[in-house]
Design an enzyme around this catalytic site. Structure first.
Site, PDB file in Angstrom:
ATOM      1  N   TRP A 200       0.798  -1.231   0.000  1.00  0.00           N
ATOM      2  CA  TRP A 200       0.000   0.000   0.000  1.00  0.00           C
ATOM      3  C   TRP A 200       0.829   1.278   0.000  1.00  0.00           C
ATOM      4  O   TRP A 200       0.307   2.350  -0.282  1.00  0.00           O
ATOM      5  CB  TRP A 200      -0.917   0.026   1.234  1.00  0.00           C
ATOM      6  CG  TRP A 200      -0.177  -0.200   2.531  1.00  0.00           C
ATOM      7  CD1 TRP A 200      -0.067  -1.382   3.209  1.00  0.00           C
ATOM      8  CD2 TRP A 200       0.574   0.760   3.278  1.00  0.00           C
ATOM      9  NE1 TRP A 200       0.709  -1.212   4.340  1.00  0.00           N
ATOM     10  CE2 TRP A 200       1.116   0.087   4.409  1.00  0.00           C
ATOM     11  CE3 TRP A 200       0.833   2.121   3.114  1.00  0.00           C
ATOM     12  CZ2 TRP A 200       1.905   0.737   5.365  1.00  0.00           C
ATOM     13  CZ3 TRP A 200       1.631   2.763   4.056  1.00  0.00           C
ATOM     14  CH2 TRP A 200       2.157   2.085   5.169  1.00  0.00           C
ATOM     15  N   ASN A 201       2.113   1.201   0.338  1.00  0.00           N
ATOM     16  CA  ASN A 201       2.851   2.454   0.565  1.00  0.00           C
ATOM     17  C   ASN A 201       3.176   3.201  -0.722  1.00  0.00           C
ATOM     18  O   ASN A 201       3.338   4.422  -0.697  1.00  0.00           O
ATOM     19  CB  ASN A 201       4.108   2.205   1.400  1.00  0.00           C
ATOM     20  CG  ASN A 201       5.039   1.188   0.793  1.00  0.00           C
ATOM     21  OD1 ASN A 201       4.628   0.318   0.027  1.00  0.00           O
ATOM     22  ND2 ASN A 201       6.309   1.281   1.136  1.00  0.00           N
ATOM     23  N   LYS A 224      -2.604  -8.907  -7.277  1.00  0.00           N
ATOM     24  CA  LYS A 224      -3.410  -8.743  -6.079  1.00  0.00           C
ATOM     25  C   LYS A 224      -3.073  -7.381  -5.491  1.00  0.00           C
ATOM     26  O   LYS A 224      -1.977  -7.149  -4.968  1.00  0.00           O
ATOM     27  CB  LYS A 224      -3.123  -9.873  -5.082  1.00  0.00           C
ATOM     28  CG  LYS A 224      -4.152  -9.963  -3.950  1.00  0.00           C
ATOM     29  CD  LYS A 224      -3.843  -8.987  -2.846  1.00  0.00           C
ATOM     30  CE  LYS A 224      -4.907  -9.000  -1.761  1.00  0.00           C
ATOM     31  NZ  LYS A 224      -4.710  -7.913  -0.775  1.00  0.00           N
ATOM     32  N   SER A 227      -5.346  -4.040   0.020  1.00  0.00           N
ATOM     33  CA  SER A 227      -6.694  -3.696   0.469  1.00  0.00           C
ATOM     34  C   SER A 227      -6.773  -2.270   0.999  1.00  0.00           C
ATOM     35  O   SER A 227      -7.843  -1.658   0.966  1.00  0.00           O
ATOM     36  CB  SER A 227      -7.148  -4.673   1.562  1.00  0.00           C
ATOM     37  OG  SER A 227      -6.274  -4.643   2.669  1.00  0.00           O
ATOM     38  N   GLY A 279       6.680  -6.712   0.468  1.00  0.00           N
ATOM     39  CA  GLY A 279       6.012  -6.650   1.758  1.00  0.00           C
ATOM     40  C   GLY A 279       6.949  -7.085   2.868  1.00  0.00           C
ATOM     41  O   GLY A 279       8.177  -7.012   2.735  1.00  0.00           O
ATOM     42  N   SER A 280       6.394  -7.543   3.952  1.00  0.00           N
ATOM     43  CA  SER A 280       7.189  -7.882   5.128  1.00  0.00           C
ATOM     44  C   SER A 280       7.939  -9.201   4.942  1.00  0.00           C
ATOM     45  O   SER A 280       7.536 -10.070   4.161  1.00  0.00           O
ATOM     46  CB  SER A 280       6.299  -7.979   6.358  1.00  0.00           C
ATOM     47  OG  SER A 280       5.488  -9.133   6.304  1.00  0.00           O
ATOM     48  N   GLU A 301      10.882  -8.564  -2.497  1.00  0.00           N
ATOM     49  CA  GLU A 301      11.475  -7.355  -1.904  1.00  0.00           C
ATOM     50  C   GLU A 301      10.821  -7.193  -0.554  1.00  0.00           C
ATOM     51  O   GLU A 301       9.654  -6.809  -0.456  1.00  0.00           O
ATOM     52  CB  GLU A 301      11.241  -6.146  -2.822  1.00  0.00           C
ATOM     53  CG  GLU A 301      12.009  -4.921  -2.409  1.00  0.00           C
ATOM     54  CD  GLU A 301      11.156  -3.935  -1.635  1.00  0.00           C
ATOM     55  OE1 GLU A 301      11.345  -3.864  -0.394  1.00  0.00           O
ATOM     56  OE2 GLU A 301      10.313  -3.274  -2.237  1.00  0.00           O
ATOM     57  N   LEU A 302      11.591  -7.492   0.500  1.00  0.00           N
ATOM     58  CA  LEU A 302      11.013  -7.628   1.831  1.00  0.00           C
ATOM     59  C   LEU A 302      11.464  -6.501   2.760  1.00  0.00           C
ATOM     60  O   LEU A 302      11.905  -5.452   2.309  1.00  0.00           O
ATOM     61  CB  LEU A 302      11.377  -9.012   2.386  1.00  0.00           C
ATOM     62  CG  LEU A 302      11.023 -10.186   1.460  1.00  0.00           C
ATOM     63  CD1 LEU A 302      11.484 -11.506   2.047  1.00  0.00           C
ATOM     64  CD2 LEU A 302       9.521 -10.229   1.173  1.00  0.00           C
ATOM     65  N   CYS A 335      10.187   1.139   2.481  1.00  0.00           N
ATOM     66  CA  CYS A 335      11.038   0.010   2.851  1.00  0.00           C
ATOM     67  C   CYS A 335      12.508   0.386   2.883  1.00  0.00           C
ATOM     68  O   CYS A 335      13.312  -0.304   3.514  1.00  0.00           O
ATOM     69  CB  CYS A 335      10.805  -1.148   1.898  1.00  0.00           C
ATOM     70  SG  CYS A 335      11.018  -0.696   0.170  1.00  0.00           S
ATOM     71  N   GLU A 433      12.093  -2.855  12.003  1.00  0.00           N
ATOM     72  CA  GLU A 433      11.698  -1.778  11.089  1.00  0.00           C
ATOM     73  C   GLU A 433      10.516  -1.021  11.681  1.00  0.00           C
ATOM     74  O   GLU A 433       9.463  -1.601  11.945  1.00  0.00           O
ATOM     75  CB  GLU A 433      11.332  -2.381   9.731  1.00  0.00           C
ATOM     76  CG  GLU A 433      11.059  -1.363   8.654  1.00  0.00           C
ATOM     77  CD  GLU A 433      10.785  -2.016   7.311  1.00  0.00           C
ATOM     78  OE1 GLU A 433      11.120  -1.414   6.276  1.00  0.00           O
ATOM     79  OE2 GLU A 433      10.236  -3.142   7.285  1.00  0.00           O
TER      80      GLU A 433
END
Length: 536
Positions: A200-201, A224, A227, A279-280, A301-302, A335, A433
């Site tokens: 979302w960022n 995807k 949300s 994401g995470s 990419e975490l 991130c 983080e």
């Protein structure tokens, strides 16, 4: 990418660093200024209202609802009001999107690179034409200031431009064979249907950074969307349709309560040959485990915990400006933002003084208000984590230099930009983080010491350092255990640059000439029987 795209107005207004020694014991806790028009949170009307897609997703070239009819609410993080609703797709809906992408792949993979290039270029042109509407959607559902959102919209479009130029230039090789009479050649082919899971960022840029190379390679995609920020993604799908992307090539679906089931369907589907996820680290490990059942190609990419190092020989004004850009862009919700700021002892006091002065110039409020430099964080969970890190640091001896509190008078998701001095390695912020507007300042003495501190992390996405010693620059850049390094800059994002990390920050690269390779496989062909005399 133009380095001004994401800079805040406050960065340009940095005061010259004071030369006097900074006395922490006498410095008052500073407050950021609040926008006076906060209650007038008016969303600009879209020039093209059809870009706001409510209650529908884009599957097989059509706008469809969830088979169950279920939807979920999407909230404006600035005032917590409902923007609209989006379909809560489930596994069955996801399978339909995958099937559409599989059907489309049969023909799309035969397109020439030039044909794919023209479609991507048209999509880019449409994004440029609709940049203001895209920026409005980003600010509305993400909360970042409109100027920042305009920068993201331009940055996102640039990935389509970049990969439109890469599409016709995907080459194989001719390899000298070691066996007489054999000829060895390689071909680059699209890996197949790809599942893309985005955060979302950066609701526009994280879509285009994945879809652009996928289409350039000849793949089809099921994306995807997040949300929290689905409407930007769906607006891009509308522009894809207008650009002439064939039906089924790009499918965009949304989910909220069904997100785990949708993710699992994407990862376990034998039809999907590659998954790209941003994401995470925790979620990445889950998706990787699920993908192992079909041995998919992956690029993840975490999470990050980026060190930002300021050496004694740094240009102080530039270092402060870079730290502001890196740490507080998007209210610290990137991130690659600086999470641990290490400042050498000889410059620590002067840096801290100038840094506090710069943050005091921030103005919080709705991203649509004039003069606002920083908006809210995304939701209540983000606020709670930020406050937890601040309180933990203070309880372990950190000194609060600015901010440090929730701002309910602005909205439930606002937290004051915060600076903490006297940090140490035992604090949560040093090891987790934060993903919020909190800067922790750590003092160090030697280069050897700070390299050990910077590398003392399970993740290694990005790192930054400021120095004017060319030999030190070479040493430190090679010693830092991260996938991306900014030297004398706090902004490293560029479509031309490979984006990705090492250690538990993931693998694979996005953007650049390397990005398209993540969506391709190499096929080798050996031609035998080529020896002997040529017949007349």
């Amino acid at each position: 990418m133009n380095s001004s795209l994401f800079k805040y107005s406050s960065s340009a207004a940095l005061s010259v660093a004071r030369k006097s020694k900074f006395q922490r014991s006498t410095l008052p806790v500073l407050q950021t200024r609040h926008a006076s028009t906060m209650n007038n949170h008016n969303v600009p009307k879209l020039s093209d209202p059809s870009l706001l897609k409510l209650d529908v997703n884009f599957v097989n070239g059509e706008w469809v609802k969830a088979k169950s009819g279920k939807t979920f609410d999407v909230y404006d993080p600035t005032n917590s009001k409902v923007i609209g609703t989006a379909p809560d797709m489930d596994s069955a809906d996801t399978e339909l999107a995958i099937a559409a992408a599989a059907t489309a792949f049969k023909s799309f993979k035969t397109w020439t690179g030039r044909e794919r290039s023209k479609v991507l270029r048209k999509w880019y042109d449409l994004m440029v034409e609709n940049q203001e509407d895209i920026a409005t959607l980003i600010t509305w559902e993400n909360g970042k200031p409109l100027a920042d959102a305009r920068g993201e919209a331009a940055y996102a479009a640039n990935f389509f431009e970049w990969f439109s130029e890469e599409a016709p230039r995907i080459y194989g090789d001719t390899i000298p064979a070691s066996v007489p009479g054999n000829r060895v050649v390689t071909f680059k082919e699209p890996v197949g249907v790809c599942g893309l899971i985005t955060p979302w960022n950066f609701p526009a840029a994280m879509i285009t950074r994945k879809v652009g190379p996928a289409l350039a390679a000849g793949c089809t995609v099921v994306c995807k969307a997040p949300s929290e920020t689905p409407f930007t993604s769906l607006a891009l799908a509308e522009l894809a349709q207008r650009a002439g992307v064939p039906k089924g090539v790009v499918n965009v679906i949304t989910a909220a309560t069904n997100t785990p089931a949708v993710g699992k369907t994407i990862c376990t589907s034998p039809t999907i040959k590659k998954v790209s996820f941003t994401g995470s680290t925790g979620v990445g490990k889950t998706l990787m485990s699920q993908s192992s059942s079909t041995l998919k190609k992956l690029s993840f990419e975490l999470g990050g915990n980026s060190p930002f190092i300021v050496f004694d020989d740094a240009d102080l004004t530039s270092a402060v400006a870079g730290a502001i850009t890196s740490k507080f862009r998007s209210s610290g919700q990137t991130c690659v933002c600086a999470n641990r700021i290490y400042v050498q002892a000889g410059i620590y006091d002067a840096f801290t003084s100038a840094f506090v002065d710069a943050v005091a110039k921030f103005q919080l409020g709705s991203g649509f208000e004039k003069g606002v430099t920083h908006g809210p964080v995304i939701n209540a969970k983000a606020v709670a984590k930020v406050d937890e890190h601040v309180q933990d640091a203070i309880s372990k001896g950190a000194k609060l230099l600015a901010g440090g509190q929730k701002l309910p008078e602005l909205g439930a998701n606002f937290y004051a930009p915060t600076i903490l001095g006297g940090m140490n390695a035992e604090m949560k912020l040093a090891n987790e983080e934060t993903f919020g507007p909190v800067a922790g300042l750590f003092k160090f003495e030697t280069e050897e010491e700070v390299i050990k501190l910077a590398n003392a992390s399970d993740v290694g996405l990005a790192g930054y350092f400021y120095s004017q010693d060319i030999q030190r620059v070479a040493r430190v850049a090679e010693a830092m255990e991260v996938g991306m390094i900014g030297v004398n800059t706090g902004l490293i994002s560029d479509p031309a640059a490979p984006f990705g990390g090492m250690k538990e920050s993931g693998f694979g690269r996005e953007g650049s000439k390397y990005g398209v390779g993540e969506y391709m496989v190499t096929k080798m062909v050996t031609y035998g029987g080529n020896s002997g005399p040529i017949k007349a």
